[in-house]
Scaffold this motif. Structure first.
Motif, short mmCIF file in Angstrom:
data_model
loop_
_atom_site.label_atom_id
_atom_site.label_comp_id
_atom_site.label_asym_id
_atom_site.label_seq_id
_atom_site.Cartn_x
_atom_site.Cartn_y
_atom_site.Cartn_z
N LEU A 86 0.82 -1.20 0.00
CA LEU A 86 0.00 0.00 0.00
C LEU A 86 0.86 1.25 0.00
O LEU A 86 0.58 2.22 -0.71
CB LEU A 86 -0.93 0.01 1.22
CG LEU A 86 -2.20 -0.82 1.11
CD1 LEU A 86 -2.95 -0.78 2.42
CD2 LEU A 86 -3.06 -0.30 -0.01
N LEU A 89 2.18 1.88 -3.38
CA LEU A 89 1.12 2.32 -4.28
C LEU A 89 0.74 3.77 -4.05
O LEU A 89 0.55 4.55 -4.97
CB LEU A 89 -0.12 1.47 -4.06
CG LEU A 89 -0.35 0.30 -5.01
CD1 LEU A 89 -1.64 -0.38 -4.63
CD2 LEU A 89 -0.39 0.78 -6.44
N VAL A 90 0.62 4.13 -2.78
CA VAL A 90 0.01 5.41 -2.43
C VAL A 90 1.03 6.53 -2.41
O VAL A 90 0.68 7.69 -2.38
CB VAL A 90 -0.70 5.26 -1.06
CG1 VAL A 90 -1.07 6.56 -0.47
CG2 VAL A 90 -1.91 4.39 -1.22
N ARG A 92 2.78 7.64 -4.65
CA ARG A 92 2.96 8.39 -5.88
C ARG A 92 2.03 9.58 -5.93
O ARG A 92 1.29 9.84 -5.00
CB ARG A 92 2.64 7.48 -7.04
CG ARG A 92 3.29 6.18 -6.79
CD ARG A 92 3.15 5.30 -7.89
NE ARG A 92 3.76 4.01 -7.59
CZ ARG A 92 4.15 3.24 -8.54
NH1 ARG A 92 4.00 3.63 -9.78
NH2 ARG A 92 4.67 2.08 -8.25
N PHE A 173 -1.24 0.75 10.82
CA PHE A 173 -0.17 1.09 11.75
C PHE A 173 1.19 1.02 11.06
O PHE A 173 1.99 1.95 11.09
CB PHE A 173 -0.23 0.11 12.93
CG PHE A 173 0.92 0.23 13.88
CD1 PHE A 173 1.92 -0.73 13.89
CD2 PHE A 173 1.02 1.29 14.74
CE1 PHE A 173 2.98 -0.64 14.76
CE2 PHE A 173 2.09 1.40 15.61
CZ PHE A 173 3.06 0.44 15.62
N MET A 176 1.58 3.72 8.19
CA MET A 176 1.99 5.07 8.58
C MET A 176 3.50 5.19 8.60
O MET A 176 4.08 6.14 8.07
CB MET A 176 1.46 5.38 9.98
CG MET A 176 0.00 5.71 10.02
SD MET A 176 -0.51 6.40 11.61
CE MET A 176 0.39 5.45 12.79
N PHE A 177 4.14 4.22 9.25
CA PHE A 177 5.59 4.29 9.38
C PHE A 177 6.28 4.12 8.04
O PHE A 177 7.23 4.84 7.72
CB PHE A 177 6.08 3.21 10.34
CG PHE A 177 5.79 3.53 11.77
CD1 PHE A 177 4.61 3.12 12.36
CD2 PHE A 177 6.69 4.26 12.52
CE1 PHE A 177 4.34 3.43 13.67
CE2 PHE A 177 6.42 4.58 13.83
CZ PHE A 177 5.23 4.16 14.41
N LYS A 214 16.01 0.74 8.48
CA LYS A 214 15.81 1.10 9.90
C LYS A 214 14.33 1.11 10.26
O LYS A 214 13.92 0.60 11.30
CB LYS A 214 16.42 2.48 10.15
CG LYS A 214 17.50 2.46 11.19
CD LYS A 214 17.99 3.85 11.53
CE LYS A 214 19.22 3.75 12.43
NZ LYS A 214 20.08 4.93 12.34
N ILE A 215 13.52 1.72 9.39
CA ILE A 215 12.09 1.79 9.67
C ILE A 215 11.47 0.40 9.67
O ILE A 215 10.60 0.10 10.49
CB ILE A 215 11.38 2.68 8.62
CG1 ILE A 215 11.89 4.09 8.71
CG2 ILE A 215 9.90 2.62 8.78
CD1 ILE A 215 11.00 5.02 9.44
N ILE A 218 12.05 -1.23 12.94
CA ILE A 218 11.18 -0.66 13.98
C ILE A 218 9.76 -1.18 13.82
O ILE A 218 9.13 -1.63 14.78
CB ILE A 218 11.17 0.88 13.89
CG1 ILE A 218 12.55 1.43 14.20
CG2 ILE A 218 10.15 1.46 14.84
CD1 ILE A 218 12.63 2.93 14.09
N PHE A 222 7.74 -3.50 16.47
CA PHE A 222 6.50 -3.07 17.11
C PHE A 222 5.36 -4.04 16.84
O PHE A 222 4.59 -4.40 17.73
CB PHE A 222 6.10 -1.68 16.61
CG PHE A 222 6.75 -0.58 17.38
CD1 PHE A 222 7.22 0.56 16.74
CD2 PHE A 222 6.90 -0.65 18.75
CE1 PHE A 222 7.82 1.58 17.44
CE2 PHE A 222 7.51 0.36 19.47
CZ PHE A 222 7.97 1.48 18.81
N ILE A 225 5.70 -7.16 18.92
CA ILE A 225 5.40 -6.93 20.34
C ILE A 225 3.90 -6.73 20.55
O ILE A 225 3.30 -7.34 21.43
CB ILE A 225 6.17 -5.70 20.86
CG1 ILE A 225 7.67 -5.98 20.86
CG2 ILE A 225 5.71 -5.34 22.26
CD1 ILE A 225 8.50 -4.84 21.36
N PHE A 226 3.27 -5.91 19.71
CA PHE A 226 1.85 -5.63 19.94
C PHE A 226 0.97 -6.82 19.63
O PHE A 226 -0.02 -7.08 20.33
CB PHE A 226 1.39 -4.45 19.08
CG PHE A 226 1.96 -3.14 19.55
CD1 PHE A 226 2.18 -2.11 18.65
CD2 PHE A 226 2.28 -2.92 20.87
CE1 PHE A 226 2.71 -0.90 19.07
CE2 PHE A 226 2.81 -1.72 21.31
CZ PHE A 226 3.03 -0.71 20.40
#
Lengths: 292, 276
Positions: A86, A89-90, A92, A173, A176-177, A214-215, A218, A222, A225-226
């Motif tokens: 996504l 895709l988004v 652009r 979630f 976003m990152f 790196k992202i 992360i 996350f 863990i969640f």
């Protein structure tokens, strides 16, 4: 400013965390070695490892481990892959990109218990819309009775149904990152890759992925863990059933404690779960340190 | 040719967004369904005529004290957020600004607290509340949810403190700021978005939480909105349409808050994480 000033500032947090996390944790660990009767709390007897023997000799613990592995693995991988796709895709120039991004966040913005109630309804055999839509779309193509699939009551597929709903909720979630990460990649990298003759796939592999490393670490951390400690999806959609097939580890601890009121065994299961998590994090941090 | 590719791209994106939002559409659909058209075969894909009366009916139903639930949720979520803020600000400030022995241990603890089996902690918390006669009270839920949310709040706020340059404080110190208070005032004013995000994070997570309330609360009037709605699903005869209407009403403030804060949320986490 005195030397001990930092410690002074930490006191409130240490007090609160000590009171509501550490002390209960240690006390629960103690309880795992006791036979606890809620009616006569003062009469909890010390029983050594018998709770552990009981838990480890039953099948719930192991099926719980399997369920946790399947659930976490598929949910994390699914969320990540969907989010990445996504994001690409988004990212652009699209008409209404901002609205699109806002719309895509909605599945995560809606409080989880509502989303899972809805998914529970969608998954209802016969009356749920999911079955019906699949029936319309895929019915003519195969022999499967698409409008009567027991998404949440068939022990062999229930966990996958839960995973799908969780992926739906968790993808935004990660999205976003990943979007934020994608936007930090300087365009020159893509241009120089193009000049070197890279096509879309190659530039993705050699430019996008490395820049996002790196992202990605992360995000995946996350997510793991969640999702590992998921309670709401299991509780709302299946209560750990059918036949315990969706009772992931932490849920199993809760179930034994608060559905069966078996605090001693629940605590033992919890301690075992803690050991599992501990082992994984030690291994994980060793891997992470190796890279540095 | 390029125009065609653009059109295809847009089409794909819009279709995917549409599919992704189908469950949300069905939520609205369900909330506006009339009583007879909820459990039908084939399932009704569009609820017409829309039963807007559902949204009125949910407020007057005595078995569903929505106003109590909303008030309780607000108390619990607000209480947890307040407690977390009060405790996390000094802790996060220390982590961000000072070096001290045990800092690594404290940081590892914050991370480890995320991984702990919360139900295991909850076992003893339940017993404590039982013995203190605090079961079925909102205070117990506030404490439990704080246990859940606090470590990450501290971690997140540390990231926000990291984005405020130390030089500002040092400048104020050398300018003869007489007390730490003045420095704190400067830093905290720059930290307002960070504080807001952390507070909203705690608030939103507690609002939607069901683990603590379902374990610690019993009576209908003490119930929190999240579990209250879930209890509507417990009945032998589930009334789906009003259930969903109630659920959406309970969600609305959260969705709004969320869409507003998500930008800062990402910034906060990535800023703290990428930097250190």
């Amino acid at each position: 400013m005195s030397r001990s000033f930092p410690y002074f500032l930490l006191v409130p947090s240490l007090m609160v965390m000590g009171l509501v996390i550490l002390y209960p944790l240690f006390n629960s660990i103690l309880m795992s070695f006791q036979s606890v009767n809620l009616g006569y709390l003062a009469h909890s007897t010390f029983v050594g490892f018998s709770n552990y023997y009981y838990v480890l000799s039953g099948h719930e613990f192991y099926s719980s481990l399997i369920a946790t592995t399947i659930f976490t693995g598929i949910s994390v991988a699914g969320s990540f892959v969907c989010a990445l796709a996504l994001a690409l895709l988004v990212n652009r120039e699209i008409v209404g990109a901002r609205i699109v991004k806002g719309l895509l966040i909605i599945p995560w913005a809606i409080p989880w218990f509502v989303s899972y109630i809805e998914w529970g309804f969608l998954y209802t055999p016969i009356f749920g819309q999911l079955d019906y839509l699949l029936h319309i779309l895929l019915g003519p193509l195969s022999n499967i009775a698409w409008s009567n699939i027991a998404w949440l009551s068939d022990p062999s597929i229930a966990i996958y149904s839960v995973c799908i709903a969780v992926i739906w909720t968790s993808t935004p979630f990660a999205l976003m990152f990943l979007l934020a990460g994608l936007q930090t990649i300087p365009l020159e990298r893509y241009e120089s890759a193009k000049m070197d003759g890279a096509g879309m796939l190659a530039s993705f592999w050699y430019v996008t992925l490395p820049s996002l490393r790196k992202i990605i670490v992360i995000v995946v951390t996350f997510l793991v863990i969640f999702l590992w400690e998921s309670f709401t999806p299991i509780f709302v959609m299946t209560r750990g059933g059918p036949a315990g097939s969706t009772s992931i580890l932490y849920f199993e601890v809760w179930r034994q404690a608060f559905l069966y009121y078996d605090f001693g065994d629940a605590a033992a299961t919890g301690v075992l779960a803690l050991l599992v998590v501990f082992t994984f994090s030690v291994l994980y941090s060793r891997e992470a340190l190796k890279e540095e | 040719m390029k125009a065609l590719r653009k059109v295809i791209l847009h089409a794909i994106v819009y279709v995917i967004v549409g599919l992704d939002l189908l469950p949300v559409y069905f939520m609205l659909n369900l909330s506006l369904s009339s009583n007879g058209s909820v459990l039908t075969y084939p399932p009704k894909l569009i609820a017409l005529p829309a039963e807007f009366a559902n949204y009125v009916q949910i407020w007057v139903d005595p078995t569903r004290p929505l106003l109590y639930w909303l008030r309780n949720s607000a108390i619990v979520a607000g209480g947890t957020a307040a407690l977390c803020l009060i405790v996390a600000i000094p802790a996060a400030y220390t982590l961000s600004r000072f070096r001290f022995r045990g800092k690594r241990l404290y940081s590892y603890w914050l991370l480890a607290a995320q991984l702990l089996p919360f139900p295991l902690v909850l076992i003893t918390l339940y017993m404590i509340m039982l013995q203190l006669n605090l079961l079925d009270t909102l205070v117990s839920v506030i404490l439990a949810d704080t246990a859940f949310v606090l470590p990450f709040s501290i971690w997140m706020m540390k990231g926000f403190f990291d984005t405020v340059p130390v030089e500002l404080e040092e400048a104020a110190l050398t300018d003869g700021a007489d007390r730490l208070n003045v420095i704190v005032r400067i830093t905290l004013r720059l930290m307002i978005p960070g504080l807001a995000v952390t507070a909203l994070y705690a608030f939103v997570n507690t609002w939607g939480d069901i683990l603590a309330p379902v374990t610690l609360l019993r009576s209908n009037t003490n119930m929190v909105a999240s579990v209250g709605i879930l209890m509507l699903q417990e009945q032998t005869k589930i009334v789906w349409n009003t259930l969903m209407a109630s659920a959406l009403v309970v969600s609305a403030p959260i969705v709004v808050l969320f869409v507003l804060l998500q930008k800062y949320f990402v910034k906060g986490i990535t800023a703290g994480a990428v930097k250190g």
